[in-house]
Design a protein around this motif. Structure first.
Motif, PDB file in Angstrom:
ATOM      1  N   VAL A  50       0.866  -1.186   0.000  1.00 48.49           N
ATOM      2  CA  VAL A  50       0.000   0.000   0.000  1.00 48.49           C
ATOM      3  C   VAL A  50       0.900   1.232   0.000  1.00 48.49           C
ATOM      4  N   TYR A  51       0.508   2.235  -0.783  1.00 46.45           N
ATOM      5  CA  TYR A  51       1.309   3.459  -0.891  1.00 46.45           C
ATOM      6  C   TYR A  51       0.983   4.354   0.307  1.00 46.45           C
ATOM      7  N   LEU A  52       1.768   4.210   1.366  1.00 44.52           N
ATOM      8  CA  LEU A  52       1.456   4.880   2.636  1.00 44.52           C
ATOM      9  C   LEU A  52       2.510   5.914   3.001  1.00 44.52           C
ATOM     10  N   ARG A  53       2.090   6.875   3.770  1.00 47.47           N
ATOM     11  CA  ARG A  53       3.055   7.826   4.306  1.00 47.47           C
ATOM     12  C   ARG A  53       3.385   7.408   5.740  1.00 47.47           C
ATOM     13  N   THR A  54       4.626   7.616   6.091  1.00 45.96           N
ATOM     14  CA  THR A  54       5.077   7.320   7.442  1.00 45.96           C
ATOM     15  C   THR A  54       5.781   8.564   7.967  1.00 45.96           C
ATOM     16  N   GLN A  65       6.961  10.556   4.723  1.00 42.41           N
ATOM     17  CA  GLN A  65       7.658   9.910   3.628  1.00 42.41           C
ATOM     18  C   GLN A  65       6.715   8.871   3.046  1.00 42.41           C
ATOM     19  N   PHE A  66       6.597   8.845   1.709  1.00 42.64           N
ATOM     20  CA  PHE A  66       5.672   7.909   1.071  1.00 42.64           C
ATOM     21  C   PHE A  66       6.437   6.715   0.507  1.00 42.64           C
ATOM     22  N   ASP A  67       5.856   5.547   0.692  1.00 42.20           N
ATOM     23  CA  ASP A  67       6.468   4.347   0.127  1.00 42.20           C
ATOM     24  C   ASP A  67       5.447   3.206   0.137  1.00 42.20           C
ATOM     25  N   TRP A  68       5.767   2.125  -0.588  1.00 43.34           N
ATOM     26  CA  TRP A  68       4.902   0.958  -0.527  1.00 43.34           C
ATOM     27  C   TRP A  68       5.243   0.153   0.713  1.00 43.34           C
ATOM     28  N   TYR A 140      -7.600   4.541  -5.025  1.00 46.05           N
ATOM     29  CA  TYR A 140      -7.289   5.791  -4.315  1.00 46.05           C
ATOM     30  C   TYR A 140      -7.989   5.805  -2.947  1.00 46.05           C
ATOM     31  N   ASP A 141      -9.270   5.462  -2.950  1.00 48.08           N
ATOM     32  CA  ASP A 141     -10.020   5.483  -1.688  1.00 48.08           C
ATOM     33  C   ASP A 141      -9.561   4.371  -0.746  1.00 48.08           C
ATOM     34  N   LEU A 142      -9.211   3.238  -1.344  1.00 52.25           N
ATOM     35  CA  LEU A 142      -8.734   2.122  -0.523  1.00 52.25           C
ATOM     36  C   LEU A 142      -7.450   2.510   0.210  1.00 52.25           C
ATOM     37  N   ARG A 143      -6.575   3.169  -0.513  1.00 54.66           N
ATOM     38  CA  ARG A 143      -5.321   3.615   0.088  1.00 54.66           C
ATOM     39  C   ARG A 143      -5.584   4.625   1.215  1.00 54.66           C
ATOM     40  N   ASN A 144      -6.492   5.538   1.002  1.00 55.00           N
ATOM     41  CA  ASN A 144      -6.792   6.517   2.051  1.00 55.00           C
ATOM     42  C   ASN A 144      -7.379   5.846   3.298  1.00 55.00           C
ATOM     43  N   LEU A 145      -8.239   4.850   3.066  1.00 49.97           N
ATOM     44  CA  LEU A 145      -8.792   4.104   4.202  1.00 49.97           C
ATOM     45  C   LEU A 145      -7.662   3.491   5.029  1.00 49.97           C
ATOM     46  N   ARG A 457      -7.191  15.619  -7.372  1.00 54.25           N
ATOM     47  CA  ARG A 457      -5.793  15.247  -7.595  1.00 54.25           C
ATOM     48  C   ARG A 457      -5.457  14.008  -6.776  1.00 54.25           C
ATOM     49  N   GLY A 458      -4.328  13.402  -7.130  1.00 55.68           N
ATOM     50  CA  GLY A 458      -3.923  12.186  -6.437  1.00 55.68           C
ATOM     51  C   GLY A 458      -3.163  12.478  -5.156  1.00 55.68           C
ATOM     52  N   VAL A 459      -2.564  11.429  -4.592  1.00 56.40           N
ATOM     53  CA  VAL A 459      -1.859  11.546  -3.320  1.00 56.40           C
ATOM     54  C   VAL A 459      -0.384  11.860  -3.568  1.00 56.40           C
ATOM     55  N   ASN A 460       0.142  12.820  -2.854  1.00 58.20           N
ATOM     56  CA  ASN A 460       1.570  13.110  -2.917  1.00 58.20           C
ATOM     57  C   ASN A 460       2.058  13.380  -4.338  1.00 58.20           C
ATOM     58  N   GLY A 461       1.256  14.118  -5.087  1.00 57.27           N
ATOM     59  CA  GLY A 461       1.662  14.480  -6.440  1.00 57.27           C
ATOM     60  C   GLY A 461       1.548  13.361  -7.471  1.00 57.27           C
ATOM     61  N   GLN A 462       1.065  12.206  -7.048  1.00 59.40           N
ATOM     62  CA  GLN A 462       0.890  11.089  -7.989  1.00 59.40           C
ATOM     63  C   GLN A 462      -0.415  11.279  -8.761  1.00 59.40           C
TER      64      GLN A 462
END
Ligand SMILES: [Fe+2]
Ligand SMILES: [Fe+2]
Length: 472
Positions: A50-54, A65-68, A140-145, A457-462
């Motif tokens: 999942v493309y998450l920020r930590t 920081q965003f990463d899978w 997109y929504d799944l990632r935000n959840l 728009r997407g997450v983190n400029g994506q």
């Protein structure tokens, strides 16, 4: 710069390595947390990237920081906002004294209760949302959840840190209990009502993140004023995460409104259900429900507890430091809602026991801002409907208004009138069944469920059609 040490088993900026006792307590708790996460956290998707920020540092600019990441590998850690050198207590009987770096003995029990009550909401919302992944409207929504879920998990960590670091054995017992209560469980429910409600579908979830997470913002903001400095610093950092949860709610409902209005305009009809979307009347009923449940979280209009939290210096007002008064409020008054026979009216009351109502007022004004923005979307489509927050007395279970029935427009009404009206005011079984019928998963990149518009728009400029979750 307050960097976070990711070399540690538990990432932190609280110098955990320098406190062996605390480190041991938390390392014992960590596997139990993970067990809870696997049992009660998101159903499925635990092995997906999942493309998450930590959080990697706690300063305002560079903390994310965003990463899978696979969710069970998320670096849940302990992060406090940076200390303010020389910070003093900003309100109450101890106004002007140095902020406490340790728990003041006489307030130990009260403070522990405040922390436990806040802490309990964090895992509760993860439990409430655990089934949603399989009906996501987009990647997109799944990632935000999942972002929200891992951060609520981290908020639990934040409260457990305070309990373990400052409350000794009682604190450790409370930390265990936080993993044992279950949202909606008859025998060991979560502490607050709204956190035992179901979040059965994505519309309820978006409403929850708009209205109920916003209660969290106001509770955290008033705890961020606390004279107990570790609590203040913890809550200040949590607020930066909370902002994203509120963003998901506000833009999420905004996207539903947008989609509905597009279909209304293009199809020249109010009945967008036949087009597979959510009609504005149903949206209004969901707003009525989630708003009223969330208003209850602020407690009774008149509350000696609220007064005590303030005079003790434990819980301040929203933006306490920006207020220009004596910050003691012993002689001040505040306008509080009241019942006068079959009418609602207002009255000046002593300010201290009215602090719940004041915080609720701040919350209501904030809720209204988002509703105004949704209404602009409606208007832009040339549609003559207005979404509204119901009266604060509507369908309340706590406080003054719990004794009566109040219509959305604020009239005290009879049981008979309530029974006749309630199906128009609150989600019906038919509404719920309809919403459930819409909950079909959409997991192809660039596709969105028919009932919700894509985000701006997407997450983190994506890009919006980015592969936010890598499915097998
Ligand atoms: Fe939270
Ligand atoms: Fe939240």
């Amino acid at each position: 710069m307050a960097g976070v040490d990711y070399g540690e088993r538990i990432p932190n900026n609280v110098n955990l390595a320098g406190d062996r006792r605390l480190q041991r307590a938390l390392e014992e708790w960590q596997p139990k947390f993970l067990d809870w996460w696997m049992d009660m956290g998101p159903l499925g998707f635990q092995q997906q990237d999942v493309y998450l920020r930590t959080a990697v540092s706690v300063d305002a600019q560079g903390w994310a920081q965003f990463d899978w990441v696979k969710m069970p590998d998320y670096r849940w850690g302990l992060f406090l906002a940076e200390a303010e050198p020389g910070r003093t207590i900003g309100f109450g009987d101890h106004l002007g004294a140095p902020a406490w770096q340790d728990v003041p003995g006489e307030y130990r029990g009260v403070l522990r209760r405040l922390i436990v009550t806040q802490g309990d909401t964090e895992p509760a919302s993860v439990e409430q949302q655990r089934h949603l992944g399989r009906t996501c409207p987009s990647l997109y929504d799944l990632r935000n959840l999942f972002q929200i879920n891992v951060e609520e998990g981290r908020h639990l960590w934040a409260m457990v840190y305070l309990l373990d670091a400052y409350f000794g054995r009682d604190g450790r017992e409370e930390s265990e209990a936080l993993l044992q209560r279950r949202s909606g469980d008859r025998d060991k429910p979560r502490i607050l009502g709204a956190f035992n409600e179901k979040t059965p579908d994505w519309l309820s979830y978006l409403m929850f993140t708009y209205f109920t997470d916003r209660d969290g913002k106001y509770q955290l903001a008033s705890l961020a004023e606390s004279g107990f400095d570790p609590l203040s610093r913890t809550c200040r950092f949590m607020l930066t995460e909370e902002a994203h949860h509120l963003f998901v709610g506000e833009t999420g409902i905004g996207r539903v409104v947008q989609r509905t209005c597009e279909l209304m305009r293009d199809g020249k009809t109010d009945d967008v259900r036949k087009l597979g979307a959510i009609d504005l009347a149903t949206l209004q009923r969901y707003i009525n429900f989630h708003y009223s449940v969330s208003l209850d979280l602020f407690g009774s209009e008149v509350s000696t507890n609220a007064a005590n939290f303030y005079t003790m210096g434990l819980k301040g007002r929203f933006e306490e430091a920006k207020k220009h008064d004596d910050h003691r409020l012993k002689d001040a008054t505040y306008t509080v809602n009241e019942l006068a026979g079959d009418r609602t009216t207002t009255r000046e009351m002593p300010a201290l026991p009215s602090l719940n109502e004041r915080l609720r007022d701040d919350y209501i004004a904030d809720c209204q801002r988002g509703v105004d923005r949704w209404n602009q979307v409606v208007k832009r489509h040339g549609i003559d409907v207005e979404l509204r927050l119901p009266h604060r007395g509507f369908r309340r279970a706590i406080g003054l208004f719990s004794e009566v029935k109040v219509s959305p427009d604020g009239r005290v009404i009879s049981e008979a009138e309530w029974d006749a009206g309630k199906h128009g005011w609150l989600p019906t079984e038919a509404d719920q069944a309809y919403i459930e019928s819409l909950m079909q998963p959409v997991t192809e990149r660039s596709r969105f469920a028919n009932w919700i518009a894509p985000p701006a728009r997407g997450v983190n400029g994506q890009p919006v059609d980015f592969e936010y979750v890598r499915l097998p």
